[in-house]
Design an enzyme around this catalytic site. Structure first.
Site, PDB file in Angstrom:
ATOM      1  N   SER A   1       5.454  -5.601  -1.612  1.00 50.14           N
ATOM      2  CA  SER A   1       5.395  -4.192  -2.023  1.00 50.14           C
ATOM      3  C   SER A   1       5.969  -3.306  -0.915  1.00 50.14           C
ATOM      4  CB  SER A   1       3.958  -3.825  -2.388  1.00 50.14           C
ATOM      5  OG  SER A   1       3.884  -2.549  -2.954  1.00 50.14           O
ATOM      6  N   ALA A   2       5.157  -2.449  -0.310  1.00 49.00           N
ATOM      7  CA  ALA A   2       5.640  -1.594   0.781  1.00 49.00           C
ATOM      8  C   ALA A   2       6.240  -2.408   1.906  1.00 49.00           C
ATOM      9  CB  ALA A   2       4.496  -0.726   1.312  1.00 49.00           C
TER      10      ALA A   2
ATOM     11  N   GLU B   1       8.002  -7.584 -11.050  1.00 47.24           N
ATOM     12  CA  GLU B   1       6.783  -8.286 -10.689  1.00 47.24           C
ATOM     13  C   GLU B   1       6.991  -9.793 -10.780  1.00 47.24           C
ATOM     14  OE1 GLU B   1       5.653  -5.673  -9.428  1.00 47.24           O
ATOM     15  OE2 GLU B   1       3.631  -5.517 -10.298  1.00 47.24           O
TER      16      GLU B   1
ATOM     17  N   GLY C   1       0.844  -1.187   0.000  1.00 45.06           N
ATOM     18  CA  GLY C   1       0.000   0.000   0.000  1.00 45.06           C
ATOM     19  C   GLY C   1       0.876   1.231   0.000  1.00 45.06           C
TER      20      GLY C   1
ATOM     21  N   HIS D   1       8.136  -3.642  -7.512  1.00 50.57           N
ATOM     22  CA  HIS D   1       7.397  -3.325  -8.749  1.00 50.57           C
ATOM     23  C   HIS D   1       8.305  -2.735  -9.823  1.00 50.57           C
ATOM     24  CE1 HIS D   1       3.674  -3.824  -6.433  1.00 50.57           C
ATOM     25  NE2 HIS D   1       4.119  -2.940  -5.570  1.00 50.57           N
TER      26      HIS D   1
END
Length: 249
Positions: A132-133, A204, A100, A169
């Protein structure tokens, strides 16, 4: 002896796949290898997953992730329900940090004292996973996130579970119709002004895994790119390459 057990995933979703679908088997295998039955989930990056405020968004995030973990027999509970968040870190088998907004995630990890508590437990051997984060904050700072600074954390400092920066990403796609900076441009700017830094840019459907003192790139057949300050050019590494050198940067 290096006790760290880390699963640092670039992304949670792929076009056409269910949520965490592409990496579900990887997560399940990681949990089973380390006898994980209970996971403490950190939802603070998920600020807009449901209308009605942050708690409702966190609830929605927890429900979404818990459903996936339940498929391979692991119980997941979000830290936002805990009256004493730090204590919860010391009463779980594993911590998972969702993706997020990285700035909001870091602010809340710092505000609650979870940043240091998770770091200590991870260095003591507690399995840690993020996507991700949640992967970005495993590095020394958040400075190589892709996110907009919607809030101001106390600092950019993160957990430092690995000594290199992480850019999730990552893509080197160039759109000739877009006049702005590419991802490579922005990461090269970072290392120009941080001459001791090294950045691991993970594409990814890949993840970095640290177990038994060895770092590997896993996932689908893709490469990661490492940005060095001491080299004129960057270099790519495949799933077959030895990445242990990144633990010594």
């Amino acid at each position: 002896m290096d006790k760290r057990n880390l699963l640092l995933i670039s992304n949670s979703t792929m076009r056409g796949d269910a949520y965490l679908g592409w990496c579900k088997e990887m997560i399940a295998d990681f949990c089973h290898r380390h006898n994980v039955k209970r996971v403490l989930f950190i939802p603070y990056a998920g600020v807009s997953l449901a209308p009605g405020g942050l708690n409702k968004s966190y609830n929605a995030y927890e429900e979404k992730v818990a459903k996936v973990f339940a498929e391979f027999g692991v119980k997941l509970t979000s830290v936002h329900h805990k009256a004493l968040p730090i204590n919860a870190v010391y009463d779980t088998d594993c911590v998972a940090v969702g993706g997020g907004n990285t700035f909001h995630l870091v602010r809340e990890l710092q505000r609650t004292g979870l940043m240091q508590a998770i770091r200590q437990r991870a260095y003591d051997g507690m399995p840690y996973m993020g996507w991700s984060a949640g992967s970005n904050v495993a590095g020394p700072t958040l400075c190589t996130t892709n996110d907009m600074p919607i809030v101001m954390p106390a600092s950019f400092d993160c957990m430092g579970l690995v000594p290199f920066q992480i850019n999730p990403h990552y893509t080197d796609f160039f759109d000739p119709k877009h006049g702005g900076e590419t991802r490579d441009d922005r990461l090269k700017e970072y290392i120009m002004v941080n001459p001791k830094a090294t950045v691991a840019a993970i594409r990814e459907a890949t993840a970095l895994v640290l177990e038994e003192g060895h770092l590997t790139l896993q996932g689908r057949d893709n490469k990661m790119k490492v940005f060095y300050t001491t080299m004129e050019n960057t270099k790519e590494y495949s799933l077959k390459d030895n990445l242990d050198f990144l633990l010594k940067v």
